[in-house]
Enzyme design. Structure first.
Site, PDB file in Angstrom:
ATOM      1  N   CYS A   1      90.044 -41.987  86.419  1.00 15.68           N
ATOM      2  CA  CYS A   1      88.741 -41.756  86.577  1.00 15.68           C
ATOM      3  C   CYS A   1      88.111 -42.738  87.839  1.00 15.68           C
ATOM      4  O   CYS A   1      88.740 -43.405  88.176  1.00 15.68           O
ATOM      5  CB  CYS A   1      87.814 -42.520  85.331  1.00 15.68           C
ATOM      6  SG  CYS A   1      88.585 -41.700  83.820  1.00 15.68           S
TER       7      CYS A   1
ATOM      8  N   ASP B   1      96.718 -50.085  79.113  1.00 18.43           N
ATOM      9  CA  ASP B   1      97.857 -49.466  80.163  1.00 18.43           C
ATOM     10  C   ASP B   1      97.290 -49.940  81.602  1.00 18.43           C
ATOM     11  O   ASP B   1      98.158 -49.831  82.515  1.00 18.43           O
ATOM     12  CB  ASP B   1      97.278 -48.028  80.052  1.00 18.43           C
ATOM     13  CG  ASP B   1      98.594 -47.133  80.341  1.00 18.43           C
ATOM     14  OD1 ASP B   1      99.863 -47.598  80.350  1.00 18.43           O
ATOM     15  OD2 ASP B   1      98.431 -45.767  80.731  1.00 18.43           O
TER      16      ASP B   1
ATOM     17  N   HIS C   1      96.004 -42.683  75.044  1.00 18.20           N
ATOM     18  CA  HIS C   1      94.783 -43.401  75.316  1.00 18.20           C
ATOM     19  C   HIS C   1      93.833 -43.530  74.310  1.00 18.20           C
ATOM     20  O   HIS C   1      92.789 -44.080  74.412  1.00 18.20           O
ATOM     21  CB  HIS C   1      93.957 -43.298  76.819  1.00 18.20           C
ATOM     22  CG  HIS C   1      94.819 -43.433  77.856  1.00 18.20           C
ATOM     23  ND1 HIS C   1      94.894 -42.722  79.058  1.00 18.20           N
ATOM     24  CD2 HIS C   1      95.840 -44.268  78.165  1.00 18.20           C
ATOM     25  CE1 HIS C   1      95.759 -43.235  79.913  1.00 18.20           C
ATOM     26  NE2 HIS C   1      96.431 -44.333  79.310  1.00 18.20           N
TER      27      HIS C   1
ATOM     28  N   TYR D   1      96.526 -33.513  77.047  1.00 21.63           N
ATOM     29  CA  TYR D   1      96.381 -34.687  76.985  1.00 21.63           C
ATOM     30  C   TYR D   1      95.967 -35.261  75.529  1.00 21.63           C
ATOM     31  O   TYR D   1      95.498 -34.968  74.828  1.00 21.63           O
ATOM     32  CB  TYR D   1      94.926 -35.014  77.800  1.00 21.63           C
ATOM     33  CG  TYR D   1      94.637 -36.381  77.785  1.00 21.63           C
ATOM     34  CD1 TYR D   1      95.570 -37.391  78.303  1.00 21.63           C
ATOM     35  CD2 TYR D   1      93.279 -36.664  77.920  1.00 21.63           C
ATOM     36  CE1 TYR D   1      94.973 -38.623  78.301  1.00 21.63           C
ATOM     37  CE2 TYR D   1      92.880 -38.302  77.848  1.00 21.63           C
ATOM     38  CZ  TYR D   1      93.757 -39.049  78.324  1.00 21.63           C
ATOM     39  OH  TYR D   1      93.130 -40.403  78.265  1.00 21.63           O
TER      40      TYR D   1
END
Ligand code: ADP
Ligand code: SF4
Length: 698
Positions: A31, A267, A175, A172
């Site tokens: 991001c 992460d 997370h 995806y």
């Protein structure tokens, strides 16, 4: 192949499904706070990564349907065909340099409150949406029709992504940021139908979507699958053995496994809380489960470490977000044997704060990050100098170092005068605080670069005053003299000094960093700064066996560090070190042996015993030299001085990232023709207006 045969292995091509990555450097999705608002700025930022040698360059998460948006975060969107051109522009920039473009299609599901679309969020179960802000919105449980719909929407987005030109189209499931992760984890999935319960059932949707994606575009697009190897919650969530079983069940279905650890905050831990490669124990078993390539991250900046990861069979591709932000040219520098030129990430997560504050990404180490198109800056190139006028830079902190470096690269004759005996200013002092050692990289990189510039002269032990600056007579003078922590309690809360009685023992963060320690046993730290300094000073004092009481008017310690995803780790460490934390408390006045505190809500006063007090509130610029030079302005012309400019903390104290940016900005703008009145000094895009009646009103 490379400047050093030891690293040749990093430049071997790797097949990913129908595509070939030209080397092993892989910029994983990250991001950046630009997203759909700043598409061209974003396209150029990704393009520079490709130029710097990253064989694969990915987007951030891309919302694939309007029924799940992640507002207020600014990511990318692929809701319909109108979103394609912005993405295609990015793909073109990446392809220009021979790299592969990857897109991370995301549906946040119960992770997005849908503040923009106002659709009802959906997830595997009836649960509150899981955001950072305790949004008072719940997600509803998806029924089988919803599941059929979401598969259809994903597929539509896959086709659009292909039309936009992407080479890799992600599924995806990592997370905890999207529906596929939520379906996988028992933490969220309590379903009793064929999509819940057993491992086979919880993985069903992931398998269906991956297979459908492959069937649709797998002939000419690679399909990576991104998964969290452990949620770090024990058997209440996804755990390593279970995820390895899942991977076993789908071993060769995707073209690539992109493995991550738990939520994003785990992460991308800061260097204060995780070493380079902290994820390795979680990733190292994955390759034996699949014949497909594996990519993982670990804030890797050391090429030897990268080689060892490949040789040991931990991963095939070296994944990076932050190292590629700090140095978009990291791969090319390794290839060319220019290791000393690598701008190593310091692990501060200021880049992450761009996303959390919905502002364009910034980086402490790389001040050009996010400015590639907005301002036309490049991490490796600067324009030649615009005149022969020499420059005096006063102060060798991050602002002065970056100014001297960029000015030197432009070809100016630069003199850098530093009062102390080393280059680095505040980063040298702060790097000695607990957990902040990696911050010295800000100085290390620039020291090595300056050594290569014959046109930059450095003078140590040179504390300059106004007469000496006049005597030097450089046409341009840059004051980067930094700042010192205040001792009067002025900060966010108190805008006027607080009463401090004679005899009270007070010590400032600057003094502590200079090696002083408070007398007595109990030390009260008052944190009205709210970034890392208050917490880290408390930690240092606890390590030195003081009884530490930490007071903040906020609800929690170091509250701004929510934006760097550290707050939770900081408070945990402080509690574990025995620091007493009082939230919602002020310091009203300081007396010998105690402070007078007040509740921020009721104003109710309490006295807290403390032998010594550290006020971590705000800083004041070291502006004596600037003021003295202003006072003798009429002498400048005779001395040959045309301009004096204060930059960085010497102008207005802020983060280290602000300081490196300020140094770069000065250097970039020097001798530019002035902009006409009213012209904004950066590029921006404005949403195109629709004709009033166009669109799809319901
Ligand atoms: P910034 O973050 O803005 O770069 P720092 O506080 O890190 O600021 O660095 C300021 C540097 O300037 C320090 O290394 C300090 O020793 C040096 N300095 C301050 N005043 C003078 C001066 N008058 N002459 C030379 N060096 C100075
Ligand atoms: Fe690394 Fe900090 Fe730059 Fe992020 S902002 S890439 S953590 S140096």
């Amino acid at each position: 192949m490379t400047g050093n045969a030891r690293y040749d292995i990093l430049f071997e091509p790797v097949r990913i499904g129908p595509k070939m990555a030209r080397n092993r450097f892989y910029q994983v999705p990250h991001c950046n706070g630009m997203g759909y608002r700043d598409p061209t700025a974003l396209a150029h930022m990704r393009g520079v990564k490709a130029e710097g040698g990253w064989a694969v360059v990915c987007t951030e998460q891309v919302e694939f349907h309007h029924s799940s948006d992640i507002t207020p975060f600014i990511e990318l969107r692929l809701w319909d065909d109108r979103d394609i051109p912005a993405l295609a522009r990015m793909v073109d920039k990446i392809h220009e340099h021979g790299s592969l473009a990857g897109i991370e299609l995301a549906y946040n599901g119960m992770n997005g409150p849908n503040l923009y679309s106002r659709e009802v969020p959906m997830g595997p179960a009836h649960l509150p949406v899981a955001t950072f802000t305790y949004e008072p919105v719940q997600a509803r449980r998806m029924d089988l029709q919803d599941i059929r719909n979401i598969r259809k929407w994903h597929l539509a987005a896959v086709h659009r992504a292909r039309r936009a030109g992407f080479d890799l189209i992600y599924v995806y499931a990592a997370h905890a940021l999207g529906f596929l992760h939520h379906f996988l984890s028992r933490r969220y999935n309590e379903r009793t139908d064929e999509y819940g319960g057993s491992l086979e059932n919880r993985i069903r949707l992931l398998r269906e979507i991956t297979q459908e994606t492959k069937d649709a575009v797998g002939h000419d697009c690679a399909i990576p699958l991104r998964i969290s190897v452990d949620e770090l919650l024990g058997e209440g969530g996804l755990y390593q053995a279970e995820v390895e079983d899942m991977i076993g069940l789908m071993a060769d279905v995707p073209d690539l496994w992109d493995v991550t650890l738990a939520g994003w905050e785990n992460d991308s831990r800061t260097s204060r809380f995780a070493e380079e490669g902290a994820q390795e124990p979680f990733i190292s078993g994955i390759k034996r489960l699949t014949s497909k390539p594996v990519v993982g991250v670990g804030r890797y900046t050391s090429p030897d470490r990268m080689v060892s990861l490949v040789k040991k069979g931990v991963m095939d591709l070296i994944g990076a977000a932050r190292p590629s932000i700090a140095d978009p040219f990291l791969p090319n520098k390794i290839r060319d044997g220019r290791l000393e030129d690598i701008r190593e990430c310091i692990g501060c997560n200021i880049c992450v704060s761009g996303d959390f504050t919905q502002s364009p990404i910034r980086c402490t180490q790389n001040p050009t990050m996010g400015e590639e198109w907005r301002k036309g800056w490049h991490p490796e190139r600067v324009r030649p100098r615009g005149s022969d006028k020499s420059v005096l830079v006063v102060g060798a902190g991050p602002a002065g170092l970056e100014a001297a470096h960029a000015l030197g690269k432009r070809g100016y004759a630069v003199t850098l005068a530093e009062a102390g005996t080393q280059l680095g200013g505040r980063v040298l002092a702060e790097a000695k605080l607990p957990g902040l050692a990696a911050w010295s990289r800000v100085a290390d990189y620039r020291r090595l670069q300056l050594q290569k510039l014959a046109n930059v002269e450095i003078f140590f032990m040179s504390r300059l005053d106004a007469p000496s600056v006049l005597e030097f007579g450089f046409p341009r003078v840059v004051l980067a003299t930094g700042a010192r922590w205040r001792r009067d309690g002025v900060g966010h809360l108190h805008t006027r000094p607080i009463p401090i009685a004679p005899g009270a023992i007070l010590i400032s963060p600057s003094e502590i960093m200079e090696g002083q320690l408070p007398t007595g046993k109990t030390v009260l730290v008052w944190d009205d700064d709210h970034y890392y300094m208050g917490g880290v000073i408390a930690e240092l004092l606890a390590e030195k066996n003081y009884d530490v009481v930490y007071l903040t008017p906020a609800s929690e310690a170091s509250t701004w560090t929510r934006n760097t995803m550290e707050q939770h780790f900081i408070q945990k460490r402080m509690l574990e070190k025995g620091i007493t934390i009082h939230g919602f408390k002020t310091v009203e006045s300081v007396a010998p042996g105690e402070v007078l505190s007040a509740c921020v809500f009721t104003g109710r006063k309490t006295r807290i015993a403390a032998d010594a007090v550290v006020l971590v509130t705000a800083r004041l610029p070291n502006e004596e030299l600037a003021l003295a030079l202003q006072a003798c302005r009429e002498d400048w012309a005779d001395a040959g001085i045309e301009d004096v400019t204060s930059i960085g903390d010497a102008l207005a104290p802020a983060t280290i990232a602000h300081a490196t940016y300020a140094g770069r900005r000065y250097a970039e703008l020097l001798d530019n023709p002035p902009l006409p009145e009213g012209v904004i000094p950066f590029r921006r895009e404005i949403a195109g207006l629709l004709p009033l009646r166009e669109g799809n009103p319901t």
